[in-house]
Design a protein around this motif. Sequence first.
Motif, PDB file in Angstrom:
ATOM      1  N   GLU A 296      34.089  68.639   3.277  1.00 35.64           N
ATOM      2  CA  GLU A 296      33.800  68.212   4.591  1.00 35.64           C
ATOM      3  C   GLU A 296      33.358  67.215   4.737  1.00 35.64           C
ATOM      4  O   GLU A 296      33.734  66.498   5.672  1.00 35.64           O
ATOM      5  CB  GLU A 296      33.398  69.616   5.683  1.00 35.64           C
ATOM      6  CG  GLU A 296      33.405  69.201   6.972  1.00 35.64           C
ATOM      7  CD  GLU A 296      32.676  70.568   7.690  1.00 35.64           C
ATOM      8  OE1 GLU A 296      33.420  71.092   8.523  1.00 35.64           O
ATOM      9  OE2 GLU A 296      31.653  70.524   7.431  1.00 35.64           O
TER      10      GLU A 296
ATOM     11  N   GLN B 125      35.274  64.112   3.617  1.00 31.41           N
ATOM     12  CA  GLN B 125      36.521  64.210   4.351  1.00 31.41           C
ATOM     13  C   GLN B 125      35.924  63.307   5.796  1.00 31.41           C
ATOM     14  O   GLN B 125      36.702  62.475   6.233  1.00 31.41           O
ATOM     15  CB  GLN B 125      37.006  65.458   4.729  1.00 31.41           C
ATOM     16  CG  GLN B 125      38.248  65.308   5.650  1.00 31.41           C
ATOM     17  CD  GLN B 125      38.881  66.791   5.825  1.00 31.41           C
ATOM     18  OE1 GLN B 125      38.447  67.620   5.371  1.00 31.41           O
ATOM     19  NE2 GLN B 125      39.792  66.431   6.784  1.00 31.41           N
ATOM     20  N   VAL B 126      34.855  63.556   6.333  1.00 32.80           N
ATOM     21  CA  VAL B 126      34.377  62.991   7.612  1.00 32.80           C
ATOM     22  C   VAL B 126      33.773  61.612   7.560  1.00 32.80           C
ATOM     23  O   VAL B 126      34.004  60.674   8.340  1.00 32.80           O
ATOM     24  CB  VAL B 126      33.535  64.038   8.293  1.00 32.80           C
ATOM     25  CG1 VAL B 126      32.873  63.516   9.669  1.00 32.80           C
ATOM     26  CG2 VAL B 126      34.102  65.339   8.901  1.00 32.80           C
ATOM     27  N   PHE B 127      32.917  61.708   6.313  1.00 36.58           N
ATOM     28  CA  PHE B 127      32.127  60.504   6.063  1.00 36.58           C
ATOM     29  C   PHE B 127      32.593  59.627   4.790  1.00 36.58           C
ATOM     30  O   PHE B 127      32.182  58.275   4.897  1.00 36.58           O
ATOM     31  CB  PHE B 127      30.765  60.624   5.938  1.00 36.58           C
ATOM     32  CG  PHE B 127      30.080  61.351   7.343  1.00 36.58           C
ATOM     33  CD1 PHE B 127      30.241  60.879   8.569  1.00 36.58           C
ATOM     34  CD2 PHE B 127      29.451  62.503   7.116  1.00 36.58           C
ATOM     35  CE1 PHE B 127      29.678  61.635   9.414  1.00 36.58           C
ATOM     36  CE2 PHE B 127      29.009  63.268   8.098  1.00 36.58           C
ATOM     37  CZ  PHE B 127      28.879  62.729   9.316  1.00 36.58           C
TER      38      PHE B 127
ATOM     39  N   PRO C 148      26.421  58.904   7.807  1.00 35.08           N
ATOM     40  CA  PRO C 148      26.810  59.844   8.682  1.00 35.08           C
ATOM     41  C   PRO C 148      26.435  59.294  10.165  1.00 35.08           C
ATOM     42  O   PRO C 148      25.286  58.659  10.200  1.00 35.08           O
ATOM     43  CB  PRO C 148      25.939  60.922   8.233  1.00 35.08           C
ATOM     44  CG  PRO C 148      25.412  60.856   6.869  1.00 35.08           C
ATOM     45  CD  PRO C 148      25.228  59.254   6.689  1.00 35.08           C
TER      46      PRO C 148
ATOM     47  N   ASP D 117      28.569  61.129  15.894  1.00 40.50           N
ATOM     48  CA  ASP D 117      30.052  62.090  16.348  1.00 40.50           C
ATOM     49  C   ASP D 117      30.325  62.824  15.014  1.00 40.50           C
ATOM     50  O   ASP D 117      30.951  63.872  15.133  1.00 40.50           O
ATOM     51  CB  ASP D 117      31.131  60.827  16.699  1.00 40.50           C
ATOM     52  CG  ASP D 117      31.038  60.325  18.100  1.00 40.50           C
ATOM     53  OD1 ASP D 117      29.973  60.933  18.844  1.00 40.50           O
ATOM     54  OD2 ASP D 117      31.213  59.167  18.388  1.00 40.50           O
ATOM     55  N   GLY D 118      30.555  62.200  13.918  1.00 42.12           N
ATOM     56  CA  GLY D 118      30.583  62.855  12.624  1.00 42.12           C
ATOM     57  C   GLY D 118      29.957  64.258  12.498  1.00 42.12           C
ATOM     58  O   GLY D 118      30.352  65.250  12.161  1.00 42.12           O
TER      59      GLY D 118
ATOM     60  N   ARG E 173      31.024  67.007  14.227  1.00 41.33           N
ATOM     61  CA  ARG E 173      32.275  67.531  13.839  1.00 41.33           C
ATOM     62  C   ARG E 173      32.179  68.565  12.671  1.00 41.33           C
ATOM     63  O   ARG E 173      33.240  69.068  12.147  1.00 41.33           O
ATOM     64  CB  ARG E 173      33.339  66.401  13.480  1.00 41.33           C
ATOM     65  CG  ARG E 173      33.701  65.612  14.818  1.00 41.33           C
ATOM     66  CD  ARG E 173      35.079  65.071  14.728  1.00 41.33           C
ATOM     67  NE  ARG E 173      35.078  64.200  13.389  1.00 41.33           N
ATOM     68  CZ  ARG E 173      34.659  62.959  13.040  1.00 41.33           C
ATOM     69  NH1 ARG E 173      34.170  62.414  14.581  1.00 41.33           N
ATOM     70  NH2 ARG E 173      34.868  62.316  12.411  1.00 41.33           N
ATOM     71  N   LEU E 174      30.863  68.799  12.040  1.00 42.61           N
ATOM     72  CA  LEU E 174      30.934  69.152  10.888  1.00 42.61           C
ATOM     73  C   LEU E 174      30.877  70.827  11.071  1.00 42.61           C
ATOM     74  O   LEU E 174      29.927  71.397  11.004  1.00 42.61           O
ATOM     75  CB  LEU E 174      29.681  68.781   9.952  1.00 42.61           C
ATOM     76  CG  LEU E 174      29.437  67.362   9.450  1.00 42.61           C
ATOM     77  CD1 LEU E 174      28.039  67.138   8.843  1.00 42.61           C
ATOM     78  CD2 LEU E 174      30.695  66.905   8.465  1.00 42.61           C
ATOM     79  N   LYS E 175      32.075  71.303  10.940  1.00 47.04           N
ATOM     80  CA  LYS E 175      32.012  72.853  11.337  1.00 47.04           C
ATOM     81  C   LYS E 175      31.602  73.796  10.193  1.00 47.04           C
ATOM     82  O   LYS E 175      30.933  74.545  10.331  1.00 47.04           O
ATOM     83  CB  LYS E 175      33.573  72.981  11.487  1.00 47.04           C
ATOM     84  CG  LYS E 175      33.850  74.782  12.033  1.00 47.04           C
ATOM     85  CD  LYS E 175      35.328  74.937  12.455  1.00 47.04           C
ATOM     86  CE  LYS E 175      35.419  76.582  12.759  1.00 47.04           C
ATOM     87  NZ  LYS E 175      36.796  76.797  12.887  1.00 47.04           N
TER      88      LYS E 175
ATOM     89  N   SER F 204      24.073  66.272   4.413  1.00 47.80           N
ATOM     90  CA  SER F 204      25.340  65.512   4.198  1.00 47.80           C
ATOM     91  C   SER F 204      24.967  64.296   3.038  1.00 47.80           C
ATOM     92  O   SER F 204      25.660  64.123   2.311  1.00 47.80           O
ATOM     93  CB  SER F 204      25.596  64.602   5.715  1.00 47.80           C
ATOM     94  OG  SER F 204      26.099  65.481   6.228  1.00 47.80           O
TER      95      SER F 204
END
Length: 520
Positions: free
Chosen positions: A359, A362-364, A369, A372-373, A376-378, A483
């Motif tokens: 995850e 995928q986001v960063f 980091p 906003d990202g 979004r880290l569910k 992260s």
Amino acid sequence: MEIMSFPWFALSIISIAVIISRSAWRVLRWAWVRPKALERSLRDQGLTGNSYRLLFGDLKESSKMTSEARSKPINFTNDIAPRVVPFFHQNVKNYGKNSFTWFGPTPRVTIMNPEQLKEIFSKIYDFRRVRGNPLSKLLVTGLATYDDEKWAKHRKIINPAFHLEKLKNMLPAFHQSCSDMISKWESLVSEEGSIELDVWPYLQNLSSDMISRTAFGSSYEEGRNIFELQREQAELAIKIAQSIYIPGWRFLPTKMNKRMKEIDKEIQASLKGIINKRERAIKEGEARNDDLLGILMESNLKEIKEHGNNKNVGMNLKDVIEECKLFYFAGQETSSVLLVWTMVLLSRHPNWQARAREEVLQVFGQNKPDFDGLNRLKVVSMILYEVLRLYPPAIFLTRSVEEETKLGKLCLPAGVQIVLPTLLVHHDHELWGDDAQEFKPERFSEGVSKATKGQVSFLPFGWGPRICIGQSFAMMEAKMTLSLILQRFSFELSPSYAHAPCSIITLHPQYGAYIILHNL
């Protein structure tokens, strides 16, 4: 003259006898009569527990069980209550959830029912913070310990420092602190490709550095002395909290009393220097207001100006110092504890570690980091919530009852205290299911409300109007740190890791957290 003086002599003897009798009655009432009356009242309402034992209550048994539990580590399990709170765990096992224990001559009623928990957290003027031994206040006071108007005033002034927009501005400081730690780890790992490391002191230093930068704009190195002093003060405060409070004892020049006062004096002097320096900068128009202290002082000045310099408005220097101590202690403790147990549990569950890394990448990708990202880290959020459930930093909360108060069907007499055993609530099979002791982040896949079925059964930051003001701060720190770690390393538990959660104000790994880091 001798005959005339006799009546006065006799009156003096009678007066002394009356004073002694009254003092003896007060002691007897405090040590026996009142506790037995409170015990009868609780038993009449169906509550059960040990019979009161003169002066010490359950303290000796509790202390013995805690010492035995801490004498050796346990096999890896998330069922940690028997080691962390052995006496409370045994008491609930013996007497059920509707039970009480004895903290010296004071009965403490255990509350685990979600509806009653909700009522306690909501009625903040009926169920107040336990004052405890005055020496314990030398560790920290501030917002977390105040009641009534003072709590409301401080909360209003401090609130702006923890708005999301302010937290967003603190991300560069979080990132800088994390990057410094990651760089140290990378240099250690680089030669061999992997290394065994006790990550606990690194994470303590990291959270200390983060709170130093975000609270005071200084690095951990500059705040090192304050942190070391507060850690020592915390250990002494634990010893104080586990003993009976005897009025006046704090004034005796015992070794512990003297040391606690010395530590407080040093911390006060250090913080006073930081605050005075900032005040001078404000007057010269050179002050920064992007850290917690700056925002706090700006908010405080605004409050004072709005109310015409009324002396009862705003915070004085001592108030600001106490809030700074709270920033330091609570900010450092909560974050480091959350991070260390997260690394331990992800080491035990590589599948969840892999999901979290996927995850994050995928986001960063490998980029820095951003705010906003992080929001979004569910998967990462699910993991952190589950860690907070299984290993809550504060294992229990206490409240006092100062007037006869209704709580559901109970009528609690003045003089009792209430224990809200966060750890036991979080591990309760009736509330969380048969898998309550298992690490299953998926239970938070649809958020906290869905996981708790709308009940008050998830309390890592408290609940209600007095919920911890710094919870978003702590979660953002943890997401940033995790992260960056996941971007650069995989990790597993070392064979030398010893599982030994124990409470030192918050839930620490007693023998550290030995983990093997691998370069990705």
